[in-house]
Enzyme design. Structure first.
Site, short mmCIF file in Angstrom:
data_model
loop_
_atom_site.label_atom_id
_atom_site.label_comp_id
_atom_site.label_asym_id
_atom_site.label_seq_id
_atom_site.Cartn_x
_atom_site.Cartn_y
_atom_site.Cartn_z
CE LYS A 1 16.20 18.62 5.72
NZ LYS A 1 15.66 19.78 5.01
CG ASP B 1 19.08 17.24 11.66
OD1 ASP B 1 18.23 16.39 11.95
OD2 ASP B 1 18.82 18.29 11.04
CG ASP C 1 15.36 19.73 12.67
OD1 ASP C 1 16.44 19.27 12.24
OD2 ASP C 1 14.50 20.23 11.92
CG ASP D 1 15.24 18.02 9.23
OD1 ASP D 1 16.39 17.90 9.70
OD2 ASP D 1 14.79 19.11 8.80
NE ARG D 2 19.76 19.30 7.45
CZ ARG D 2 20.40 20.14 6.64
NH1 ARG D 2 21.56 19.80 6.12
NH2 ARG D 2 19.87 21.31 6.35
CB SER E 1 18.13 22.59 11.12
OG SER E 1 18.29 21.40 10.40
CG HIS E 2 22.35 21.49 9.92
ND1 HIS E 2 21.20 22.01 9.36
CD2 HIS E 2 23.38 22.08 9.27
CE1 HIS E 2 21.54 22.87 8.40
NE2 HIS E 2 22.85 22.92 8.33
#
Length: 557
Positions: free
Chosen positions: A384, A284, A286, A288-289, A116-117
């Protein structure tokens, strides 16, 4: 003819998935024999007999070790008699795009290769995450099962020879695995996702608005997975090439920390401060943010972003039919609650973790949801979705013909303002962090602070309630305990303390503070100034500095 082989292995004790999958330093996956293979096999074994003849989707965010991990998944999937893998070109798939493909193709689930982030590279982090058939993150019951299998695994099944797949070439390759067909379909990473986006939004209306108004926007992928998606969006909306930046996914994210917040997206903030762009967004690793900015780098908190999208659903084609309900994670401010109350729809408060929203969506109870950690989404997928959030904002801008700041000011004048901040103390000593939680838990159990007044910076707050948040899922009745320690004050101010489950080492202590000002109150103040008093009280109650030894947070958002 390739044949499956049984490979002898030994279990590892540290493969317990966190909030969103297994995240560890990359070298853990590289330097420990069969470490990724063990976890991949544990995922497939957790599915049971259904894995035979199934369809799975695979992709990741472009970080270091991605392509090698995809090839391992291909080999182990073939060994476990999976019928077909759908893989993003180059191994690239954003998290929401994988969710969209799982749902569209009615796949059994998907394997995401992302942290992710978290930063990427050989000296940073890697991760593996499993999404179920609804396209959303695996439930706690599933991840617990995966973990239990990983602790006792003694072998995995793989086809180690004769499965050469060029991940950069779109198309399907069929293999005969011991008399059974096995397909690997490499797909355009953006195609299925944009087919869905065009069903949800009016691209022509957005394009016309941007052209007629001559509004300039900038989309910063931070060298993460949204690069190809932002490039596609730039072409779909006929934007200038300068409208996208850092749009080539890189194994180490080009040295950037792919977390779209006020600290790690400083390069975007600085570029927008001179007022050349009317709208900006960062994403981010991946995808999603998201972080939304207006002219002169006017910052929209994720809490406000969710509330504004809910209040302006009439400008978004997919949502203008009406919202069935909304949801937010418990640490997120109550801004969206006020919108839901005015709309007369339910507002659910869940623990942190998108999987809790998935149950509500599957049951038709909510249309949109969000987290203060820069995540917003709707029931179009079960993750998200950063690009979706940006398209919502562009739709609202096109519909209202106002600037981002004007939209927020009007929102606060109608609903009031929830001032909100989060302090992240990353990489804390786990022992000290756990002792702080024990200290807070004892305060909660004794209820000794309830009714007391706390003063700082000339302000006084009376504590009326404290607890460790517990959630009973209204769909399946499951109970999630100890989801965050809360201190609630008489004026609506609030403190929340949590240990994060998204780090790969050490402990991340998160402190959340928010305070509400009504429409006629101080709605134009500086958040950090307004919240200074409640932050001081939080540090006093928690004794955070004493337990962790940390004088300052790593990140303030």
């Amino acid at each position: 003819m390739p044949k499956p082989e049984f490979v002898v292995t030994e279990p590892y004790e540290d493969q317990k998935p966190g909030t969103s999958g297994l995240r560890k330093p990359t070298r853990r996956f590289l330097e420990n024999k069969y470490y990724p293979e063990n976890f991949i096999q544990s995922i497939l074994s957790s599915i049971g007999d259904e894995v035979v003849g199934s369809v799975l989707v695979v992709g990741g965010d472009g970080r270091y070790f991605l392509k090698e991990a995809v090839q391992k998944i291909i080999q182990i999937a073939a060994g476990n008699r999976v019928r077909k893998l759908i893989v993003g070109q180059g191994g690239i798939l954003s998290t929401p795009a994988l969710s969209a493909i799982v749902r569209a193709k009615k796949a059994l689930g998907g394997i995401l290769l992302t942290a992710s982030h978290n930063p990427g590279g050989i000296d940073a982090d890697f991760g593996i995450k499993f999404n179920c058939a609804n396209g959303g993150p695996a439930s706690s019951a599933v991840t617990d099962k995966i973990y239990e299998i990983s602790k006792t695994i003694v072998e995995f099944k793989a086809v180690n020879e004769g499965l050469e797949v060029n991940l950069d070439e779109v198309g399907t390759k069929t293999f005969d695995v011991d008399g059974t067909p096995f397909d690997v379909e490499v797909v355009d990473s953006t195609a299925e996702y944009f087919t869905l986006m065009k069903e949800l939004f009016d691209f022509e209306a957005i394009k016309s608005y941007l052209q007629v108004s001559q509004k300039e926007i900038i989309l910063d992928s931070m060298n993460g997975v949204t690069g190809p998606y932002c490039t596609r969006l730039q072409k779909e909306l006929a934007l200038s090439p300068e409208s996208v930046s850092n749009n080539i996914p890189k194994p180490d994210f080009g040295g950037l920390h792919p977390d779209p917040n006020l600290k790690w997206a400083q390069h975007l903030i600085m570029s927008m401060r001179n007022g050349d762009q009317d709208f900006g967004a960062a994403f981010d690793g991946d995808g999603d943010r998201n972080m939304v900015l207006g002219r002169n780098a006017f910052f929209v908190t994720p809490c406000d972003s969710l509330a504004v999208i809910a209040a302006n659903a009439c400008h978004i084609p997919y949502l203008k039919k009406g919202l069935s309900g909304v949801a937010r994670s418990m640490p997120t401010s109550g801004a969206v609650d006020l919108v839901a109350k005015k709309l007369g729809i339910p507002c659910y408060v869940t623990p942190t973790g998108w999987k809790f929203f998935g149950n509500l969506m599957d049951a038709g109870k909510i249309s949109i949801c969000g987290e203060e950690s820069f995540g917003t989404g709707s029931d179009h997928v079960r993750e998200k979705d950063g690009i979706w959030a940006v398209l919502c904002w562009l739709s609202i801008l096109a519909g209202r013909k106002q600037s981002v700041e004007e939209i927020l000011q009007a929102h606060w004048e109608e609903y009031g303002r929830n001032y909100f901040t989060r302090y992240d103390y990353e990489g804390c000593d786990s022992e000290g962090a756990n002792k702080m939680v024990e200290h807070l838990s004892k305060l909660i159990e004794s209820q000794e602070l309830v009714g007391q007044e706390f003063s700082a910076q000339g302000k006084t707050f009376k504590l009326v309630e404290n607890d460790n948040f517990e959630y009973t899922d209204p769909v399946d009745g499951s109970v999630s305990k100890k989801q965050g320690i809360r201190f609630l004050f008489e004026d609506g101010s609030r403190l929340v303390f949590r240990l994060s489950g998204t780090g790969s080492s050490g402990a991340t202590v998160r402190l959340y503070c928010d305070s509400y000002e009504g429409p006629t109150g101080n709605i134009s103040g500086n958040p950090q100034d307004v919240l200074k008093a409640i932050v001081e009280i939080a540090l006093k109650i928690s004794e955070l500095k004493e337990f962790t030894g940390r004088e300052e947070p790593t990140v303030i958002t």
